[in-house]
Design an enzyme around this catalytic site. Structure first.
Site, PDB file in Angstrom:
ATOM      1  N   ARG A  23       0.813  -1.219   0.000  1.00 43.55           N
ATOM      2  CA  ARG A  23       0.000   0.000   0.000  1.00 43.55           C
ATOM      3  C   ARG A  23       0.845   1.267   0.000  1.00 43.55           C
ATOM      4  NH1 ARG A  23      -2.828  -1.087   5.482  1.00 43.55           N
ATOM      5  NH2 ARG A  23      -0.679  -1.745   5.804  1.00 43.55           N
ATOM      6  N   GLN A  46       3.920  25.619  17.777  1.00 50.85           N
ATOM      7  CA  GLN A  46       3.289  25.962  16.509  1.00 50.85           C
ATOM      8  C   GLN A  46       3.752  24.995  15.435  1.00 50.85           C
ATOM      9  OE1 GLN A  46       3.196  30.830  16.902  1.00 50.85           O
ATOM     10  NE2 GLN A  46       3.973  29.974  15.051  1.00 50.85           N
ATOM     11  N   ASN A  48       3.826  25.372  11.249  1.00 47.88           N
ATOM     12  CA  ASN A  48       3.634  26.350  10.183  1.00 47.88           C
ATOM     13  C   ASN A  48       3.845  25.695   8.824  1.00 47.88           C
ATOM     14  OD1 ASN A  48       3.451  28.310  12.236  1.00 47.88           O
ATOM     15  ND2 ASN A  48       5.654  28.623  12.198  1.00 47.88           N
ATOM     16  N   TYR A 132       6.910  23.375   9.207  1.00 41.13           N
ATOM     17  CA  TYR A 132       7.792  23.716  10.321  1.00 41.13           C
ATOM     18  C   TYR A 132       7.133  23.338  11.640  1.00 41.13           C
ATOM     19  CZ  TYR A 132       9.865  27.541   7.413  1.00 41.13           C
ATOM     20  OH  TYR A 132      10.470  28.310   6.462  1.00 41.13           O
ATOM     21  N   ASP A 143      11.937  39.110  15.819  1.00 44.05           N
ATOM     22  CA  ASP A 143      12.172  38.522  14.499  1.00 44.05           C
ATOM     23  C   ASP A 143      13.391  39.195  13.873  1.00 44.05           C
ATOM     24  OD1 ASP A 143      11.730  37.026  12.213  1.00 44.05           O
ATOM     25  OD2 ASP A 143      10.235  38.411  11.410  1.00 44.05           O
ATOM     26  N   ASP A 169      13.911  40.425   2.704  1.00 48.05           N
ATOM     27  CA  ASP A 169      15.125  39.617   2.601  1.00 48.05           C
ATOM     28  C   ASP A 169      16.194  40.284   1.741  1.00 48.05           C
ATOM     29  OD1 ASP A 169      14.137  37.705   4.311  1.00 48.05           O
ATOM     30  OD2 ASP A 169      13.518  36.327   2.734  1.00 48.05           O
TER      31      ASP A 169
END
Length: 177
Positions: A23, A46, A48, A132, A143, A169
């Site tokens: 399978r 979390q 993500n 994540y 951050d 970025d």
């Protein structure tokens, strides 16, 4: 699961050990007991997902500063990415070193990225999706980001016809040790 250390202290490639039959297969991608046996983080707050339409999309290098520093366990669930962890822990013997690994839906590998390391990836196929697990809640005030192409790091990204980056970025200043 099989845990293989990378050249970054505390960073591991995590390979599944599939049990197959006609399978398909079944495998654990996370097991609290097995992570604890490796002295790795077992508490994640979390999960993500990041989806990327085009090959050549570059996300990174990102992390959160203390007291919101986070462990990440990242896995590519669709497509292929070149995933990078960069050690930014000044006290670490691997400070400013990086490791890169190809993650794909096919190889089902994960990369365990410890606190104090930046993370980024480059999509090698269109429609690439990342999953994540993170150990800290997102804290916008903590951050942080660094240039993906900063010569202080010397990250050797795969060649792609073009790079797609966010304005954020592209705008990170050069690294200041």
């Amino acid at each position: 699961m099989k845990f293989s250390p990378t050249k970054i202290q505390g960073c591991f490639i995590v390979d599944i050990e599939p049990r197959t039959d006609d399978r398909g297969f079944f495998a654990r991608s996370f097991c609290r007991r097995e992570f604890a046996e490796q002295d790795l983080c077992t508490e994640f707050v979390q999960a993500n997902i990041s989806f990327n339409h085009e090959a050549g999309t570059l996300r990174g290098m990102h992390w959160q500063d203390a007291p919101h520093a986070e462990v990440k366990v990242v896995r590519c669930t669709r497509g292929i990415v070149f995933d990078v962890a960069l050690d930014l822990r000044r006290e670490s013997p691997t400070y400013l070193q990086w490791t890169g690994v190809e993650l794909s839906a096919e190889n089902a590998r994960s990369l365990y990225i410890p606190q104090g390391c930046a993370h980024g990836y480059l999509t090698l196929t269109p429609d690439a999706e990342m999953h994540y697990l993170v150990s800290a809640f997102y804290a916008p005030t903590h951050d942080r980001g660094a240039r993906w192409d900063d010569p202080a790091f010397g990250i050797q990204w795969p060649n792609t016809p073009r790079r797609i980056l966010s304005a954020r970025d592209e705008s990170h200043p050069p690294w200041q040790p």
